[in-house]
Motif scaffolding. Structure first.
Motif, mmCIF file in Angstrom:
data_model
loop_
_atom_site.group_PDB
_atom_site.id
_atom_site.type_symbol
_atom_site.label_atom_id
_atom_site.label_comp_id
_atom_site.label_asym_id
_atom_site.label_seq_id
_atom_site.Cartn_x
_atom_site.Cartn_y
_atom_site.Cartn_z
ATOM 1 N N GLU A 184 -37.576 58.030 37.774
ATOM 2 C CA GLU A 184 -36.251 58.365 37.263
ATOM 3 C C GLU A 184 -36.427 59.017 35.892
ATOM 4 O OE1 GLU A 184 -33.488 58.071 38.925
ATOM 5 O OE2 GLU A 184 -34.496 57.077 40.597
ATOM 6 N N GLY A 185 -35.429 59.793 35.486
ATOM 7 C CA GLY A 185 -35.492 60.441 34.184
ATOM 8 C C GLY A 185 -35.765 59.448 33.063
ATOM 9 N N GLU A 186 -35.103 58.282 33.132
ATOM 10 C CA GLU A 186 -35.286 57.252 32.095
ATOM 11 C C GLU A 186 -36.741 56.782 32.042
ATOM 12 O OE1 GLU A 186 -32.865 57.257 34.262
ATOM 13 O OE2 GLU A 186 -30.969 56.646 33.344
ATOM 14 N N HIS A 187 -37.342 56.619 33.234
ATOM 15 C CA HIS A 187 -38.732 56.175 33.292
ATOM 16 C C HIS A 187 -39.636 57.164 32.557
ATOM 17 C CE1 HIS A 187 -37.746 54.020 37.338
ATOM 18 N NE2 HIS A 187 -37.590 53.199 36.327
ATOM 19 N N ILE A 188 -39.381 58.436 32.796
ATOM 20 C CA ILE A 188 -40.251 59.456 32.208
ATOM 21 C C ILE A 188 -40.038 59.532 30.693
ATOM 22 C CG2 ILE A 188 -40.748 61.944 32.200
ATOM 23 C CD1 ILE A 188 -40.015 61.728 35.277
ATOM 24 N N LEU A 189 -38.771 59.468 30.295
ATOM 25 C CA LEU A 189 -38.505 59.467 28.846
ATOM 26 C C LEU A 189 -39.170 58.264 28.176
ATOM 27 C CD1 LEU A 189 -34.742 60.469 28.575
ATOM 28 C CD2 LEU A 189 -36.716 61.803 27.812
ATOM 29 N N ALA A 190 -39.105 57.110 28.851
ATOM 30 C CA ALA A 190 -39.715 55.903 28.282
ATOM 31 C C ALA A 190 -41.218 56.090 28.132
ATOM 32 C CB ALA A 190 -39.404 54.694 29.164
#
Lengths: 349, 326
Positions: free
Chosen positions: A212-218
């Motif tokens: 997910e986008g959040e995973h990658i940003l994290a």
């Protein structure tokens, strides 16, 4: 949007430290990065580059030629996953060969081939077995099923690879990469502990994350944080799917049927220990997987080899969007749904 | 009964098949005359379309090839603002096809045609060698009210984009059948008369419509943007996809933006009319999950604002959406 997310996005957008280069090893991450518009959310000083983590893209031309030859042979049917269909071989792709009458079937699972073979014992069913750690257990299960059912008219033509030797190859040969976003699905099998040795040896962050986008940003946030502090640690941010020690059952299945050997990576060359071959005891199921040590010479202007190690971005290849497009691909990176060039083309042109 | 080559001979077996199956379900004043061609009287501007249907399996959750063959052509006519009136129906049967199976599809075709308000006025049946397959071609005629000007080239900056419901259901349903997966995904196969009628009845200025079949929403919107020489901006959070379809797509590496539907449409309407158009569409059976998901811009191509606030290009579909290795 929650405060934590806003804080991370703000910090990454305004990042003004030294330029950093992160490699996302896995093609599904490359696709997710575009899908979430991650590049538009982070500072241009954080460069994301795509790695060799698309099994189709690193499969040599000679393998496609072997597949085509089987599909054209009398009383033989070739079973393949969809994204192999359009990869160009020396003369034919499986798709064009099928148009000329070769027997090629799309499979959703390699078990489809076992079922078909059991019903039609006079025909040999050949599976184009391509994939990384994520997919290899499925081929092992296929063999188990074939043995259980007494199916003998089944062959595996393998171009199976493991990602760790390739990551290590990149660490040794590509000096400019500061950190790695590690493949989420592969890590489900290998476990996140497997990256400890790499992080230790190369003193770089290796961060496992989801899609997910959040995973990658994290993951990017974690990496930038580590780099700021001069750290290089392995970290698992995908704990809901990846355990420290991975999936031992799947690895045992792999070990029961397969053994490591050299493998030819399209664009990289030969990497010792990065291939998976059927063990001696299962040779009757091997469709001639050894000997893929030479690859067709690609046109000089094709930079697939540099794309998959992140030396250039797809748009820097002179053929990108000109001699090589998703409808008429030259290099495999343009063909696959996971290939860096195809993903860039579909999302940027 | 199994279909044999004799059923396509034009002789007695053909006549029996005609009577026992097609004649039993397809009945109307035009067809019943059994002339060489249907004679129709139509005054005005007509829309005329044809489509062939070759889906496997031929009976699936939520429909069958007979229903699909009506919906496909009726929806194409509706998208031009036409009132669908007449259909032709040409069946190609492979020998070995079970008669009961054929009858199920023919009965369903007749029922769907009645629901869509069209008459099947001409038909043909051929039998070919094969292994029990069934293919259908339909062509249709609809009458366009004189005031309607619907075209992909009509988009203007500021116009709003409405989608009539969840994306990907049909594609995911068919793939599930082929992959022998058990789930609750049902094809959305339906004639969209109610949605289109409600939209026009609302008085909204309708610029363009399209049913979101093969190629999916992403491809259709790119066609609109190219035809009208404009840009389209979408919001990712508004894209309607059922959780189970999204999960199915995530596993297979498919994108609902590029998946085929058989009962969904896009409507582009003038900005000022967007709310009343949406309300009207939502009042219908086949449009109850409609959503406003974007707008026409002065730019070029289709751009999506992602859930995290980023931006990305949404291109046309290249090749087939093939399930991938990992």
């Amino acid at each position: 949007m929650e405060a934590a997310k806003i804080k991370i996005i703000n910090e990454l957008k305004n990042y003004d430290g030294p330029k950093v280069k992160l490699m996302e090893v896995c093609g599904t991450h490359t696709a997710a990065i575009f899908k979430s518009g991650i590049r538009s959310l982070i500072s241009p000083k954080i460069k994301l580059i795509s790695g060799p983590g698309c099994p189709v893209c690193v499969t040599p031309t000679a393998f496609i030629d072997k597949c085509v030859a089987y599909a054209q042979k009398d009383r033989h049917v070739l079973y393949t996953f969809g994204d192999m269909m359009k990869v160009p071989g020396s003369n034919n792709s499986l798709s064009t060969a099928k148009g000329d009458g070769a027997k090629v079937e799309l499979m959703f699972s390699p078990l489809d081939a076992v079922e078909a073979a059991a019903k039609d014992p006079d025909t040999t069913y050949v599976i184009a077995a391509v994939g990384f750690e994520t997919t290899i257990p499925a081929y092992a299960l296929t063999l188990a099923e074939a043995q259980l059912k007494g199916v003998r008219n089944l062959l595996l033509l393998t171009a199976l690879k493991t990602t760790f030797p390739a990551i290590e190859w990149i660490c040794e040969n590509e000096k400019g990469i500061d950190a790695f976003i590690c493949p989420g699905h592969v890590s489900v099998i290998t476990g996140s502990d497997a990256y400890n040795a790499l992080a230790e040896k190369y003193q770089k962050p290796f961060v496992v994350t989801g899609f997910e986008g959040e995973h990658i940003l994290a993951a990017i946030y974690e990496i930038v944080g580590q780099l700021k502090k001069g750290e290089g640690k392995a970290k698992n941010l995908y704990r809901n799917a990846v355990r420290d020690r991975g999936n031992a059952k799947a690895r045992a299945l792999i070990e029961r049927y397969f053994t490591a050997g050299y493998a030819m990576w399209r664009g990289l060359g030969e990497i010792p220990g990065s291939g998976m071959y059927l063990k001696e005891a299962y040779q009757e199921y091997d469709g001639g997987s050894y000997g893929l040590d030479k690859d067709a010479v690609l046109a000089k202007s094709c930079r697939c080899g540099e794309v998959i190690v992140g030396r250039v971005n797809p748009c820097e290849c002179p053929m990108f969007g000109k001699g090589c497009t998703p409808t008429k691909p030259y290099g495999p990176c343009m063909v696959s749904a996971e290939g860096a060039c195809g993903i860039w083309y579909r999302n940027t042109i | 009964m199994k279909i044999t080559m004799a059923h396509g001979s034009g002789g007695k077996s053909s006549a029996e098949l005609m009577k026992a199956v097609f004649g039993k379900y397809f009945k109307n004043d035009v067809l019943d005359k059994m002339e060489d061609a249907a004679v129709l009287e139509i005054n005005g501007k007509i829309a005329f379309s044809t489509d062939s249907f070759v889906v496997t399996p031929t009976i699936f959750k939520g429909g069958d090839i007979g229903k699909l063959a009506v919906c496909g052509t009726v929806n194409d006519l509706l998208m031009m603002g036409a009132k669908p009136l007449y259909l032709t129906s040409a069946y190609i049967l492979e020998e070995g096809l079970e008669g009961d199976h054929l009858e199920t599809c023919v009965a369903s075709m007749a029922k769907t045609a009645a629901a869509a308000g069209v008459k099947i006025v001409a038909g043909d049946t051929k039998v070919v060698e094969g292994s029990g397959g069934l293919m259908i071609n339909t062509a249709g005629i609809g009458l366009i009210p004189p005031e309607r000007e619907i075209s992909a080239g009509n988009l203007r900056e500021g116009d709003k984009i409405i989608v009539s419901g969840f994306l990907g259901d049909h594609h995911a349903c068919i793939l599930s059948h082929r992959m022998k997966l058990t789930n609750d995904i049902v094809s959305d196969c339906a004639p969209l008369n109610d949605v289109v009628d409600a939209l026009f009845a609302s008085g909204a200025a309708v610029r363009a419509m399209r049913d979101i079949t093969r190629g999916g929403l992403g491809t259709m919107l790119n066609e609109f943007a190219a035809a009208s020489n404009c840009g389209i901006e979408l919001e990712e959070t508004k894209i309607p996809v059922r959780d189970e379809v999204q999960g199915f797509c995530d596993i297979l590496g498919l994108d609902p933006l590029y998946m085929g539907n058989e009962g969904k449409m896009i409507a582009v309407v003038a900005a000022a009319d967007a709310e009343k158009a949406l309300t009207a569409i939502r009042s219908t059976k086949h449009g109850q999950d409609a959503i406003l998901l974007g707008a026409v811009t002065a730019g070029k191509g289709v751009v999506m604002k992602t859930r995290l606030g980023g931006k990305r290009v949404v291109d046309m579909l290249y090749g087939e959406g093939l399930p991938r290795i990992c």
